[in-house]
Design a protein around this motif. Structure first.
Motif, PDB file in Angstrom:
ATOM      1  N   ARG A   3     -52.239  82.117  14.480  1.00 31.61           N
ATOM      2  CA  ARG A   3     -52.194  83.459  13.893  1.00 31.61           C
ATOM      3  C   ARG A   3     -53.605  83.891  13.485  1.00 31.61           C
ATOM      4  NH1 ARG A   3     -49.109  87.419  11.733  1.00 31.61           N
ATOM      5  NH2 ARG A   3     -49.685  88.206   9.689  1.00 31.61           N
ATOM      6  N   TYR A   4     -54.345  83.011  12.832  1.00 32.33           N
ATOM      7  CA  TYR A   4     -55.714  83.335  12.456  1.00 32.33           C
ATOM      8  C   TYR A   4     -56.533  83.649  13.699  1.00 32.33           C
ATOM      9  CZ  TYR A   4     -60.550  82.886  11.082  1.00 32.33           C
ATOM     10  OH  TYR A   4     -61.886  83.119  10.904  1.00 32.33           O
ATOM     11  N   GLY A   5     -56.331  82.863  14.749  1.00 28.08           N
ATOM     12  CA  GLY A   5     -57.075  83.064  15.991  1.00 28.08           C
ATOM     13  C   GLY A   5     -56.840  84.439  16.575  1.00 28.08           C
ATOM     14  N   LYS A   6     -55.576  84.890  16.595  1.00 23.96           N
ATOM     15  CA  LYS A   6     -55.251  86.199  17.149  1.00 23.96           C
ATOM     16  C   LYS A   6     -55.847  87.315  16.286  1.00 23.96           C
ATOM     17  CE  LYS A   6     -51.385  89.060  18.622  1.00 23.96           C
ATOM     18  NZ  LYS A   6     -49.948  89.226  18.692  1.00 23.96           N
ATOM     19  N   GLU A   7     -55.718  87.197  14.970  1.00 22.04           N
ATOM     20  CA  GLU A   7     -56.281  88.211  14.069  1.00 22.04           C
ATOM     21  C   GLU A   7     -57.803  88.247  14.191  1.00 22.04           C
ATOM     22  OE1 GLU A   7     -54.840  87.305  10.175  1.00 22.04           O
ATOM     23  OE2 GLU A   7     -52.813  87.992  10.630  1.00 22.04           O
ATOM     24  N   HIS A   8     -58.415  87.067  14.290  1.00 22.04           N
ATOM     25  CA  HIS A   8     -59.864  86.998  14.432  1.00 22.04           C
ATOM     26  C   HIS A   8     -60.296  87.666  15.743  1.00 22.04           C
ATOM     27  CE1 HIS A   8     -63.923  85.513  13.922  1.00 22.04           C
ATOM     28  NE2 HIS A   8     -63.872  85.042  15.162  1.00 22.04           N
ATOM     29  N   LYS A   9     -59.562  87.396  16.819  1.00 22.28           N
ATOM     30  CA  LYS A   9     -59.896  87.995  18.109  1.00 22.28           C
ATOM     31  C   LYS A   9     -59.765  89.519  18.050  1.00 22.28           C
ATOM     32  CE  LYS A   9     -59.128  87.795  23.052  1.00 22.28           C
ATOM     33  NZ  LYS A   9     -58.545  87.142  24.189  1.00 22.28           N
ATOM     34  N   GLN A  10     -58.708  90.016  17.398  1.00 21.52           N
ATOM     35  CA  GLN A  10     -58.529  91.465  17.273  1.00 21.52           C
ATOM     36  C   GLN A  10     -59.651  92.085  16.445  1.00 21.52           C
ATOM     37  OE1 GLN A  10     -54.538  91.579  15.684  1.00 21.52           O
ATOM     38  NE2 GLN A  10     -53.628  91.911  17.705  1.00 21.52           N
ATOM     39  N   ALA A  11     -60.036  91.414  15.364  1.00 23.14           N
ATOM     40  CA  ALA A  11     -61.118  91.917  14.513  1.00 23.14           C
ATOM     41  C   ALA A  11     -62.441  91.928  15.282  1.00 23.14           C
ATOM     42  CB  ALA A  11     -61.239  91.075  13.247  1.00 23.14           C
ATOM     43  N   THR A  12     -62.677  90.892  16.075  1.00 23.22           N
ATOM     44  CA  THR A  12     -63.904  90.819  16.872  1.00 23.22           C
ATOM     45  C   THR A  12     -63.913  91.927  17.921  1.00 23.22           C
ATOM     46  OG1 THR A  12     -64.060  88.444  16.518  1.00 23.22           O
ATOM     47  CG2 THR A  12     -65.286  89.337  18.385  1.00 23.22           C
ATOM     48  N   ARG A  13     -62.781  92.132  18.578  1.00 23.12           N
ATOM     49  CA  ARG A  13     -62.674  93.199  19.580  1.00 23.12           C
ATOM     50  C   ARG A  13     -62.964  94.556  18.937  1.00 23.12           C
ATOM     51  NH1 ARG A  13     -59.842  94.652  24.546  1.00 23.12           N
ATOM     52  NH2 ARG A  13     -59.017  96.757  24.351  1.00 23.12           N
ATOM     53  N   GLN A  14     -62.384  94.795  17.754  1.00 22.43           N
ATOM     54  CA  GLN A  14     -62.603  96.069  17.077  1.00 22.43           C
ATOM     55  C   GLN A  14     -64.067  96.238  16.688  1.00 22.43           C
ATOM     56  OE1 GLN A  14     -60.622  98.641  16.983  1.00 22.43           O
ATOM     57  NE2 GLN A  14     -62.100  99.876  15.841  1.00 22.43           N
ATOM     58  N   ARG A  15     -64.719  95.156  16.277  1.00 22.81           N
ATOM     59  CA  ARG A  15     -66.142  95.229  15.935  1.00 22.81           C
ATOM     60  C   ARG A  15     -66.950  95.620  17.179  1.00 22.81           C
ATOM     61  NH1 ARG A  15     -67.172  90.250  14.006  1.00 22.81           N
ATOM     62  NH2 ARG A  15     -68.550  89.460  15.602  1.00 22.81           N
ATOM     63  N   ILE A  16     -66.623  95.036  18.325  1.00 20.46           N
ATOM     64  CA  ILE A  16     -67.321  95.382  19.570  1.00 20.46           C
ATOM     65  C   ILE A  16     -67.110  96.863  19.888  1.00 20.46           C
ATOM     66  CG2 ILE A  16     -67.413  94.998  22.067  1.00 20.46           C
ATOM     67  CD1 ILE A  16     -66.479  92.072  21.457  1.00 20.46           C
ATOM     68  N   VAL A  17     -65.876  97.340  19.762  1.00 21.45           N
ATOM     69  CA  VAL A  17     -65.546  98.739  20.058  1.00 21.45           C
ATOM     70  C   VAL A  17     -66.329  99.676  19.143  1.00 21.45           C
ATOM     71  CG1 VAL A  17     -63.681 100.455  19.949  1.00 21.45           C
ATOM     72  CG2 VAL A  17     -63.269  98.228  21.028  1.00 21.45           C
ATOM     73  N   GLU A  18     -66.385  99.355  17.853  1.00 20.21           N
ATOM     74  CA  GLU A  18     -67.080 100.222  16.900  1.00 20.21           C
ATOM     75  C   GLU A  18     -68.586 100.258  17.143  1.00 20.21           C
ATOM     76  OE1 GLU A  18     -65.794  98.867  13.043  1.00 20.21           O
ATOM     77  OE2 GLU A  18     -63.763  99.641  13.368  1.00 20.21           O
ATOM     78  N   VAL A  19     -69.202  99.089  17.354  1.00 16.92           N
ATOM     79  CA  VAL A  19     -70.653  99.100  17.584  1.00 16.92           C
ATOM     80  C   VAL A  19     -70.975  99.747  18.930  1.00 16.92           C
ATOM     81  CG1 VAL A  19     -71.112  97.133  16.063  1.00 16.92           C
ATOM     82  CG2 VAL A  19     -70.862  96.739  18.503  1.00 16.92           C
ATOM     83  N   GLY A  46     -71.401  86.153  26.966  1.00  6.95           N
ATOM     84  CA  GLY A  46     -70.219  85.474  27.490  1.00  6.95           C
ATOM     85  C   GLY A  46     -68.947  85.831  26.746  1.00  6.95           C
ATOM     86  N   ALA A  47     -69.067  86.167  25.476  1.00  2.00           N
ATOM     87  CA  ALA A  47     -67.886  86.517  24.676  1.00  2.00           C
ATOM     88  C   ALA A  47     -67.282  87.854  25.105  1.00  2.00           C
ATOM     89  CB  ALA A  47     -68.246  86.561  23.194  1.00  2.00           C
ATOM     90  N   PHE A  48     -68.068  88.684  25.780  1.00  2.53           N
ATOM     91  CA  PHE A  48     -67.589  90.010  26.176  1.00  2.53           C
ATOM     92  C   PHE A  48     -66.294  89.918  26.977  1.00  2.53           C
ATOM     93  CE2 PHE A  48     -67.313  93.471  29.257  1.00  2.53           C
ATOM     94  CZ  PHE A  48     -67.409  94.575  28.430  1.00  2.53           C
ATOM     95  N   TYR A  49     -66.271  89.030  27.958  1.00  2.00           N
ATOM     96  CA  TYR A  49     -65.139  88.976  28.887  1.00  2.00           C
ATOM     97  C   TYR A  49     -63.890  88.345  28.288  1.00  2.00           C
ATOM     98  CZ  TYR A  49     -68.373  90.894  32.172  1.00  2.00           C
ATOM     99  OH  TYR A  49     -69.263  91.736  32.790  1.00  2.00           O
ATOM    100  N   ALA A  50     -63.996  87.822  27.079  1.00  2.00           N
ATOM    101  CA  ALA A  50     -62.795  87.372  26.363  1.00  2.00           C
ATOM    102  C   ALA A  50     -62.056  88.572  25.773  1.00  2.00           C
ATOM    103  CB  ALA A  50     -63.181  86.399  25.249  1.00  2.00           C
ATOM    104  N   HIS A  51     -62.749  89.725  25.728  1.00  2.00           N
ATOM    105  CA  HIS A  51     -62.163  90.909  25.100  1.00  2.00           C
ATOM    106  C   HIS A  51     -61.946  92.073  26.058  1.00  2.00           C
ATOM    107  CE1 HIS A  51     -62.651  89.162  21.119  1.00  2.00           C
ATOM    108  NE2 HIS A  51     -63.823  88.715  21.545  1.00  2.00           N
ATOM    109  N   PHE A  52     -62.770  92.167  27.106  1.00  3.01           N
ATOM    110  CA  PHE A  52     -62.704  93.295  28.027  1.00  3.01           C
ATOM    111  C   PHE A  52     -62.880  92.807  29.455  1.00  3.01           C
ATOM    112  CE2 PHE A  52     -64.292  94.811  23.991  1.00  3.01           C
ATOM    113  CZ  PHE A  52     -63.407  95.846  23.724  1.00  3.01           C
ATOM    114  N   ALA A  53     -62.165  93.438  30.377  1.00  2.00           N
ATOM    115  CA  ALA A  53     -62.277  93.073  31.787  1.00  2.00           C
ATOM    116  C   ALA A  53     -63.553  93.642  32.402  1.00  2.00           C
ATOM    117  CB  ALA A  53     -61.057  93.578  32.562  1.00  2.00           C
TER     118      ALA A  53
END
Length: 195
Positions: A3-19, A46-53
């Protein structure tokens, strides 16, 4: 732990989207590479492709996110004519003109969005229509669809006015363009039958 992993991934994705949204507005979509965007977010390439295709997926997501934020900001104004005037004056202000990365995604990115993928143009269309419908609801609370064309015209005029003011090297002329834009937008909003 999952659960922490999924929330962390969503928070990281949102941070990428905002910046990315802020960087795109400041430097343009084409002027913002993945390496720069990820550095802004404090992450590796490398972390980019964990969040976006693809970068195109990030662009569409960031454009939608920026328009959601703009809609929320517009919605914070009073839902009447006075609120609409505040919105126009804030939008066509020197402060907004001079603050690209925190400003309107349409004014900053319109020319590039027109050359983007269908997915990005659809995300833009959907997002801008939310903004337009908010303006229309203020113009005609009993029948917002009747004011949609006027709302779209006013918004288009405001976006173009802001873009022109940003492009001018003469600060006094740029300020005059904004001032006249406020006058024109308010006149257009008041034109025709009131509902």
């Amino acid at each position: 732990m999952a659960r922490y992993g999924k929330e962390h991934k969503q928070a990281t994705r949102q941070r990428i989207v905002e910046v990315a949204g802020r960087r795109f507005k400041r430097d343009g979509i084409d002027g913002s590479g993945i390496a720069t965007l990820m550095a802004d977010a404090g992450l590796t390439n490398g972390a980019f492709y964990a969040h976006f295709a693809s970068k195109e997926e990030l662009v569409a997501t960031a454009v939608a996110d920026q328009l959601r934020a703009q809609s929320a900001s517009f919605g914070a104004q009073a839902p009447d004519r006075a609120g609409l005037e505040q919105l126009v004056r804030a939008y066509l202000s020197a402060e907004h003109r001079d603050n690209l990365e925190d400003g309107c995604p349409s004014a900053a990115l319109l020319d590039e969005i027109g050359r983007c993928t269908d997915a990005t143009r659809r995300a833009f269309t959907d997002g801008v229509l939310v903004v337009i419908d908010d303006i229309a609801a203020r113009l005609a609370p009993d029948d917002p669809p009747s004011a949609r064309a006027k709302a779209l015209s006013v918004f288009a005029m405001m976006v173009g006015t802001l873009q022109l003011s940003r492009a001018l090297a003469d600060r006094r002329l740029a300020d005059d363009v904004l001032e006249q834009g406020v006058h024109n937008a308010l006149a257009l909003l008041d034109a025709g039958p009131r509902r």
